[in-house]
Scaffold this active site. Structure first.
Site, PDB file in Angstrom:
ATOM      1  N   GLY A  16       0.824  -1.212   0.000  1.00 25.35           N
ATOM      2  CA  GLY A  16       0.000   0.000   0.000  1.00 25.35           C
ATOM      3  C   GLY A  16       0.852   1.254   0.000  1.00 25.35           C
ATOM      4  O   GLY A  16       1.919   1.288   0.609  1.00 25.35           O
ATOM      5  N   THR A 148       5.301   2.107   5.739  1.00 22.18           N
ATOM      6  CA  THR A 148       3.993   1.540   6.023  1.00 22.18           C
ATOM      7  C   THR A 148       3.204   2.452   6.955  1.00 22.18           C
ATOM      8  O   THR A 148       3.705   2.849   8.007  1.00 22.18           O
ATOM      9  CB  THR A 148       4.051   0.125   6.645  1.00 22.18           C
ATOM     10  OG1 THR A 148       2.764  -0.197   7.164  1.00 22.18           O
ATOM     11  CG2 THR A 148       5.039   0.018   7.783  1.00 22.18           C
ATOM     12  N   VAL A 149       1.989   2.795   6.562  1.00 23.82           N
ATOM     13  CA  VAL A 149       1.123   3.563   7.454  1.00 23.82           C
ATOM     14  C   VAL A 149       0.818   2.763   8.718  1.00 23.82           C
ATOM     15  O   VAL A 149       0.518   3.340   9.754  1.00 23.82           O
ATOM     16  CB  VAL A 149      -0.208   3.974   6.788  1.00 23.82           C
ATOM     17  CG1 VAL A 149       0.027   5.059   5.742  1.00 23.82           C
ATOM     18  CG2 VAL A 149      -0.941   2.792   6.180  1.00 23.82           C
ATOM     19  N   ASP A 150       0.928   1.433   8.629  1.00 24.31           N
ATOM     20  CA  ASP A 150       0.596   0.587   9.786  1.00 24.31           C
ATOM     21  C   ASP A 150       1.619   0.683  10.915  1.00 24.31           C
ATOM     22  O   ASP A 150       1.330   0.305  12.039  1.00 24.31           O
ATOM     23  CB  ASP A 150       0.491  -0.878   9.345  1.00 24.31           C
ATOM     24  CG  ASP A 150      -0.749  -1.124   8.498  1.00 24.31           C
ATOM     25  OD1 ASP A 150      -1.782  -0.483   8.775  1.00 24.31           O
ATOM     26  OD2 ASP A 150      -0.684  -1.943   7.578  1.00 24.31           O
ATOM     27  N   GLY A 199      -5.646  -0.679  10.176  1.00 24.37           N
ATOM     28  CA  GLY A 199      -4.867  -1.380  11.198  1.00 24.37           C
ATOM     29  C   GLY A 199      -5.441  -2.765  11.398  1.00 24.37           C
ATOM     30  O   GLY A 199      -6.379  -2.947  12.157  1.00 24.37           O
ATOM     31  N   ARG A 200      -4.880  -3.705  10.667  1.00 26.57           N
ATOM     32  CA  ARG A 200      -5.420  -5.062  10.682  1.00 26.57           C
ATOM     33  C   ARG A 200      -5.027  -5.775  11.979  1.00 26.57           C
ATOM     34  O   ARG A 200      -5.863  -6.312  12.678  1.00 26.57           O
ATOM     35  CB  ARG A 200      -4.851  -5.795   9.467  1.00 26.57           C
ATOM     36  CG  ARG A 200      -5.704  -6.894   8.956  1.00 26.57           C
ATOM     37  CD  ARG A 200      -5.193  -7.394   7.616  1.00 26.57           C
ATOM     38  NE  ARG A 200      -6.005  -6.915   6.516  1.00 26.57           N
ATOM     39  CZ  ARG A 200      -5.578  -6.126   5.541  1.00 26.57           C
ATOM     40  NH1 ARG A 200      -4.337  -5.710   5.530  1.00 26.57           N
ATOM     41  NH2 ARG A 200      -6.382  -5.766   4.580  1.00 26.57           N
ATOM     42  N   TYR A 305      -8.876   4.990   2.266  1.00 28.75           N
ATOM     43  CA  TYR A 305      -7.724   5.528   1.527  1.00 28.75           C
ATOM     44  C   TYR A 305      -7.370   6.960   1.929  1.00 28.75           C
ATOM     45  O   TYR A 305      -6.229   7.394   1.750  1.00 28.75           O
ATOM     46  CB  TYR A 305      -7.997   5.515   0.026  1.00 28.75           C
ATOM     47  CG  TYR A 305      -7.789   4.191  -0.674  1.00 28.75           C
ATOM     48  CD1 TYR A 305      -7.167   3.119  -0.042  1.00 28.75           C
ATOM     49  CD2 TYR A 305      -8.192   4.002  -1.977  1.00 28.75           C
ATOM     50  CE1 TYR A 305      -6.984   1.908  -0.697  1.00 28.75           C
ATOM     51  CE2 TYR A 305      -8.004   2.802  -2.647  1.00 28.75           C
ATOM     52  CZ  TYR A 305      -7.397   1.750  -2.000  1.00 28.75           C
ATOM     53  OH  TYR A 305      -7.196   0.567  -2.664  1.00 28.75           O
ATOM     54  N   LEU A 306      -8.374   7.708   2.430  1.00 29.70           N
ATOM     55  CA  LEU A 306      -8.110   9.104   2.749  1.00 29.70           C
ATOM     56  C   LEU A 306      -6.953   9.233   3.734  1.00 29.70           C
ATOM     57  O   LEU A 306      -6.140  10.153   3.647  1.00 29.70           O
ATOM     58  CB  LEU A 306      -9.365   9.770   3.332  1.00 29.70           C
ATOM     59  CG  LEU A 306     -10.350  10.374   2.329  1.00 29.70           C
ATOM     60  CD1 LEU A 306     -10.756   9.393   1.230  1.00 29.70           C
ATOM     61  CD2 LEU A 306     -11.594  10.885   3.037  1.00 29.70           C
ATOM     62  N   GLN A 307      -6.857   8.302   4.685  1.00 33.25           N
ATOM     63  CA  GLN A 307      -5.849   8.410   5.729  1.00 33.25           C
ATOM     64  C   GLN A 307      -4.443   8.149   5.247  1.00 33.25           C
ATOM     65  O   GLN A 307      -3.477   8.533   5.896  1.00 33.25           O
ATOM     66  CB  GLN A 307      -6.172   7.490   6.902  1.00 33.25           C
ATOM     67  CG  GLN A 307      -6.012   6.007   6.628  1.00 33.25           C
ATOM     68  CD  GLN A 307      -6.825   5.146   7.572  1.00 33.25           C
ATOM     69  OE1 GLN A 307      -6.471   4.956   8.717  1.00 33.25           O
ATOM     70  NE2 GLN A 307      -7.934   4.624   7.076  1.00 33.25           N
TER      71      GLN A 307
END
Lengths: 428, 428
Positions: A16, A148-150, A199-200, A305-307
């Site tokens: 992503g 990674t955003v995560d 955030g899975r 997706y906005l975040q």
């Protein structure tokens, strides 16, 4: 002394995308240009189109045609400038044909350095490139560039992309909760606002909204993370108490929120055929549960997706780190460093100081960094002071993109075409 | 000449709040101060707490205690600084007790001017204040100040609040579609992104995302409005064709999207007991339908409160208009104007020029401004050139709030306490 032969670098974006992943690309390309000017043996940076797929398909974009200004503009461009994909290099035994192909592509384009810009899985692909070089007798270095955003990559203080997502989410929570506060008077008014974030398995993005809380009792009031099993009765009681105390309750919930059995509470669209289950829908699900249980009206936003694309609200610290890991990755590669990820090391919290250090690629894929217990309050429903101390510097500073006279951010950027292939096609 | 007696002004925020509604409050208070300094017969501005409820409950905030700086800070504060509510003044025959009460409150606080800041329903309340003045022999003026993200108020070029929501949504669509574009390569990748926006009966907010389209074929590809009955087969075919052409499809859908029978397609939580049905869920619903029908992976964001509170991305034009309608409302009231709404009149598209004119309050509540057919393309799935021409100037210019060193917008603002009551309590 005979000068070393100049060889090309391969760069690709994997998994992503984020609001600042293109800054990492910019850092790579800019460093290569600076070093080449200084006489270092580096040729052009070839960016694979659509991530690792573009390596297999020999779809390589020669960034040499980009003006210096176009390289700088990568700093302000969300999405993935060259395309990304979730495709990774499988182990040799599974797909020797793909290994043969990758080796052929590296040879055909005289690639001496491989820079993989991604998360956990992508760091394993970077590691396999080292193995591939050894197996095929190629003289290559392979370096991972975290993204990674995560924020679930280990061995780095933070992963570029996370800070900007965090800044966007904390700002959004602060703004939406002012709306909620204004509208919550009266028995029939909306009392609960829920913000569903990504955030899975790791709740870093959810936790980051804690920064919106600028006074005790301010929003967000509850943060529900995948790391803390959801206990409906306890959460409902906390919501009720919050409303009784201040009139309304703002909640952040991570998409991967799970029950005591460890299973995600909401799976919006079961797409296991796509590899990943696509999670989502836990926000509306929670709104329904609270409405049924407490009889309160709930609103719910789903950032999706906005975040991870909100470049208009990027964190300056995050942007600088994204660029820096790219530049360092190229420099280290050139000096022969291989098999490492460019990791960010925290030297001090406030003022935040950091530098870059190598971290072994080995085993990064198998371990996920989750939110540790000491970053949470005792009840597991908010950030502790330690958690806030960790998060705070990562969203500091603004870095607005240029806005056109039409009132919108100017994200125009022309991606150069792919190079003419030198090999026969390869069927994926 | 004997100077007219100074009388107070009552101001309240009614209905859903916006990113710039507090600028209208600032315009009212600032104009009152300037005029008072110039010798005009105006006392203090009393802001009702939580909208019309605060009038009935005699919860009036005396804004005299606000510093000039605090008044200016209202320009940069999302949400409703004094609270809002959906409560309106019923017709006399329904609730004569409430009319008696309002008259008593107006008398007790020497209120000579009433400024109602809201949408359609609130304009009817403003009109009823004129009637109330007449019925109770009160010498008051009543003026409506337009406000609604829905932009469905007639007789004004635009309603303050809409332009900022539009700027936020168009920016979000542009950013998310860059993410989608980067990720859409490969057969199993996400091909569709859906942004669900507010708009129960009027599709202005959905339409505004058309501004994100900076080239033919760019996102958004489809805009689904309440004004155009949803035809699943036709939309699915358009989605398929868009993916075939460019690889992915970005869709904006208004919460109030309806079928050929005129009924909304998705009602998330049936809360008819609260007066309004709470719509929502049409985005995920559409994602499910497209996934089932076309076998494509879809992502969906639901903007909810974020779209009407995103002060961090306000439109400068919108902010100026919000302030101006407040200032004009107070000035006009003082000169004896009553029974009108402060309407924005467009004088030219580009460069945008506008002024303020009075519009009769009569009948505004009964009519909703919907998106006209000529603002849509022939297939009803996008904005026409005329639609874009209308929308374009409304999102022009940035007006960032100050950010603190912590990396978040500084929205601190201390609301003064309510005045001591002068009347016995009134049960709502």
């Amino acid at each position: 002394m005979i000068a070393a032969r100049s060889r090309n670098a391969l760069y690709f974006q994997s998994g992503g995308v984020t609001a600042v992943i293109n800054a990492t690309a910019g850092g790579v390309i800019d460093a290569a240009r600076s070093l080449a000017k200084a006489g270092a043996p580096i040729g052009t940076v070839l960016a694979a189109r659509n991530g690792f797929s573009g390596v297999l398909k020999e779809e390589l974009i020669d960034t040499a045609s980009l003006s210096d200004e176009a390289v700088l503009r990568l700093r302000q461009l969300p999405g993935g400038a060259f395309g990304a994909s979730r495709r990774l290099l499988p182990p040799y035994d599974e797909r020797p044909d793909q290994w043969d192909r990758v080796a052929a592509v590296l040879r055909a384009h005289d690639i001496g350095h491989v820079l993989v810009n991604g998360g956990n899985g992508s760091m394993e692909t970077a590691r396999l490139f080292v193995e591939l070089g050894r197996r095929y007798g190629l003289d290559i270095t392979a370096v991972g560039l975290p993204k990674t955003v995560d924020n679930d990559l280990l061995d780095t203080d933070v992963s570029p992309g996370f800070g900007s997502a965090a800044k966007y989410l904390a700002t959004s929570m602060r703004e939406a909760s002012l709306d909620l506060a204004a509208m919550s008077g009266g028995a029939r008014a909306t009392k609960v606002f829920i913000l569903e974030v990504m955030g899975r398995h790791a709740g870093w993005m959810a936790l980051s909204t804690a920064l919106a809380q600028d006074a005790p009792g301010a929003a967000p009031h509850l943060i529900l993370l995948p790391e803390v099993p959801f206990d409906e009765a306890r959460v409902a009681a906390a919501v009720e108490a919050t409303i009784a105390r201040g009139g309304y309750c703002a909640i952040t919930v991570a998409e991967g929120l799970s029950g005591p059995d460890g299973k995600p509470l909401a799976v919006e669209r079961d797409s296991t055929t796509y590899g990943h289950e696509q999670l989502g829908g836990v926000g509306p699900w929670l709104a329904d549960r609270l409405q049924a249980r407490l009889g309160v009206k709930c609103h719910c936003a789903v950032a999706d997706y906005l975040q991870r694309s909100a470049r208009h609200l990027a964190s300056r610290v995050d942007l600088e780190q994204a660029w820096a890991v790219g530049a360092a990755g190229l420099e280290w590669s050139l000096s022969g460093t291989t098999g490492v990820m460019v990791a960010i090391r925290r030297l001090a919290d406030a003022p935040y100081r950091w530098d870059l250090v190598p971290a072994a690629l080995e085993g990064l894929a198998d371990r996920e960094r989750k939110v540790p217990a000491d970053f949470l309050t005792a009840d597991g429903l908010h950030a502790s002071p330690a958690g806030r101390r960790y998060l705070a510097p990562l969203i500091a500073g603004e870095a607005y993109p240029p806005f056109s006279h039409d009132g919108l951010p100017d994200y125009r950027w022309d991606c150069p075409p792919v190079r003419a292939p030198r090999l026969p096609p390869f069927a994926l």
